[in-house]
Design an enzyme around this catalytic site. Structure first.
Site, short mmCIF file in Angstrom:
data_model
loop_
_atom_site.label_atom_id
_atom_site.label_comp_id
_atom_site.label_asym_id
_atom_site.label_seq_id
_atom_site.Cartn_x
_atom_site.Cartn_y
_atom_site.Cartn_z
N LYS A 188 1.04 -1.27 -0.02
CA LYS A 188 0.10 0.06 0.02
C LYS A 188 0.96 1.35 0.11
O LYS A 188 2.03 1.26 0.71
CB LYS A 188 -0.87 0.09 1.22
N GLU A 222 -12.89 -4.81 9.17
CA GLU A 222 -13.46 -5.16 7.81
C GLU A 222 -15.02 -5.35 7.90
O GLU A 222 -15.55 -5.59 9.14
CB GLU A 222 -13.09 -6.70 7.46
N ASP A 241 -5.10 -15.02 11.06
CA ASP A 241 -5.53 -14.45 9.78
C ASP A 241 -5.08 -13.05 9.69
O ASP A 241 -4.52 -12.53 8.57
CB ASP A 241 -6.95 -14.52 9.74
N HIS A 246 -0.37 -9.26 9.06
CA HIS A 246 -0.74 -7.71 8.60
C HIS A 246 -0.71 -6.48 9.71
O HIS A 246 0.37 -5.58 9.48
CB HIS A 246 -2.30 -7.68 8.07
#
Length: 492
Positions: A188, A222, A241, A246
């Site tokens: 990003k 999310e 996850d 991340h």
């Protein structure tokens, strides 16, 4: 917009490129990888002699495969970027190879389709349980040489032991310099810009430390639920996850020391130091400083949605978390006593990923009627829009010295006219050009698992159910209490 000629501006590359996508008929390939490769082709960032080989078990010919791409991938390309002529040219790069990774003879078809002397990139968009098999059979088929590279899609293991097993198996055939462990958050623009923001501005670097910074928040929220991934997700959970990869990668970039250079190993050495400096959690720490949640029935996007336990393929008594919030500490001089709050969840109020750096307030309230809360805050928004905002105090117009919070806003969309590539496009170009900086090294991955494993094991020992929260909310109330104890609150 002007559509560049792919061949005219393609990078000078002495070798032809064969990129093979294992799982080439799958969701990730259709939604992300092929659209990203199309954009790279559109803007001349692929060698002119590129071929993209997609593998799958389906017994179809090339025409049927291209029809599948038309139906399932073309729609993920923004209309402003789509060009019929360029799309037709891109389709000429695509080839289909019928291959069952469990069947060794099938790899002879791939070997026959691969060009001798080509730079080979193998993108493993499959379950990690297949990584070992694929790499073993690629080597047995003489497809791995000094010009080969392998891209490993997350999750890379379910714990430290399985991560080591994968690393050992892949490392038997590929050197560490040939292995690209991809985390699309590192592609990003604002994440990469954080390096420049921190180390390229003398106004920030001297104060980027305790006691000038009072806390750091990292949120990846999310709006969607687990959807069709429920079968996979229930064996994984939010910690494996999202947090282990991340969020820890974002934390590393915020907290790392200045590298000696921008070389891949210099940057990754500093990130590794952060991971090794993360304070380990005792069982008491886990009970006090972590919050697990699981979404229930609620409203999301103005529609009623099912709770996690009502999702298809989710066991009725599962304790898998869909939300995690925790308070972490980095035991270094720079970050002494600065809490790092990490939060991620599904079915949250909206899609939002951001890093919030809260600076300490002035030691003495000079101005009367000054509003409470944090005076100065740096907000780095990653999605849905990418922007950097610095919150400062300013005088309200009129008489008196009343203050008001205002934001200095760097809107990257308007500040720069250059096109900003999406994360997967940027990272795939890095793979093609052999740039490793924004990919995880083996010791980084294993250090992240060394920190995460005791937390996951501690939850099992404590045996507590995840706290419920309504779909469409910001998570369980316990996550707000986690910050309130320290006098902070989540920045929504």
């Amino acid at each position: 917009m002007t559509h560049a000629s792919a061949s005219a501006s393609a990078p000078d590359n002495a070798l032809p490129l064969d990129m093979t996508i294992f799982g080439g008929m799958g969701d990730l390939a259709m939604r992300k990888l092929l659209p990203a490769l199309y954009m790279a082709y559109l803007h001349g960032n692929l060698p002119g002699s590129t071929r993209i080989l997609s593998t799958g078990r389906q017994h179809i010919d090339r025409e049927a495969y291209l029809a599948h791409v038309e139906q399932h991938s073309r729609g993920f390309i923004a209309k402003g970027n789509f060009n019929d002529k360029t799309w037709d040219g891109f389709l000429q790069l695509l080839h289909y190879v019928e291959l069952d990774v469990q069947n060794a003879p099938d790899f002879s078809s791939l070997a026959a389709a691969s060009r001798q002397g080509a730079e080979r990139v193998f993108y493993l968009s499959t379950a990690p349980s297949l990584f070992t098999t694929i790499c073993d059979k690629l080597a047995a088929s003489n497809l791995v040489d000094a010009n080969a590279r392998v891209v490993l899609e997350k999750p890379l293991g379910t714990d430290l032991a399985s991560a080591i097993e994968i690393n050992e198996a892949v490392g038997k055939h590929f050197a560490e310099s040939q292995i690209y462990r991809i985390d699309h958050y590192l592609g990003k623009e604002t994440v990469q810009n954080l390096m420049v923001l921190r180390f390229g501005n003398s106004i920030l670097e001297p104060i980027w430390r305790a006691p000038n910074i009072s806390s750091v928040q990292i949120t990846v929220a999310e709006e969607v639920g687990v959807g069709s991934r429920a079968g996979f997700y229930d064996g994984t959970g939010a910690m494996r996850d999202m947090v282990q990869n991340h969020l820890l990668q974002l934390l590393c970039i915020v907290a790392m020391e200045p590298p000696t250079s921008l070389s891949p190993d210099a940057v990754r050495d500093e990130k590794l130091k952060v991971l090794r400096s993360l304070r380990r959690f005792s069982l008491a720490d886990i009970a006090r400083d972590t919050v697990r949640g699981q979404y229930g029935h609620g409203v999301s996007g103005n529609q009623e949605v099912a709770g996690y336990l009502e999702e298809k393929n989710v066991p009725p008594d599962t304790r898998t978390e869909t939300f995690v919030a925790l308070r972490a500490h980095i035991d270094t001089w720079r970050w002494s006593k600065v809490p790092f709050y990490l939060r991620t969840g599904k079915r949250m109020a909206r899609r939002s990923s951001k890093i919030v750096v809260e600076f300490a307030n002035p030691p003495f309230p000079l101005f009367p009627g000054a509003p409470g809360g944090v005076a100065n805050r740096l907000v780095i928004e990653l999605q849905p829009e990418e922007a950097i905002k610095l919150q400062i105090m300013a005088k309200q117009p009129g008489s008196g010295m009343q203050m008001q919070q205002v934001a200095l806003n760097l809107d990257l969309q308007s500040a720069f006219q250059q096109r900003r590539a999406e994360a997967y496009e940027r990272l795939l170009i890095d793979v093609v050009r052999g740039r490793l900086t924004h990919f995880m090294r083996r010791d980084e991955l294993e250090a992240a698992w060394e920190w995460a494993d005791p937390i996951i094991d501690g939850w099992a020992t404590l045996g507590e159910k995840p706290h419920p929260y309504a779909a469409g909310s910001w998570g369980p109330s316990e996550s707000f209490a986690l910050l309130a104890r320290d006098g902070f609150s989540w920045v929504e």
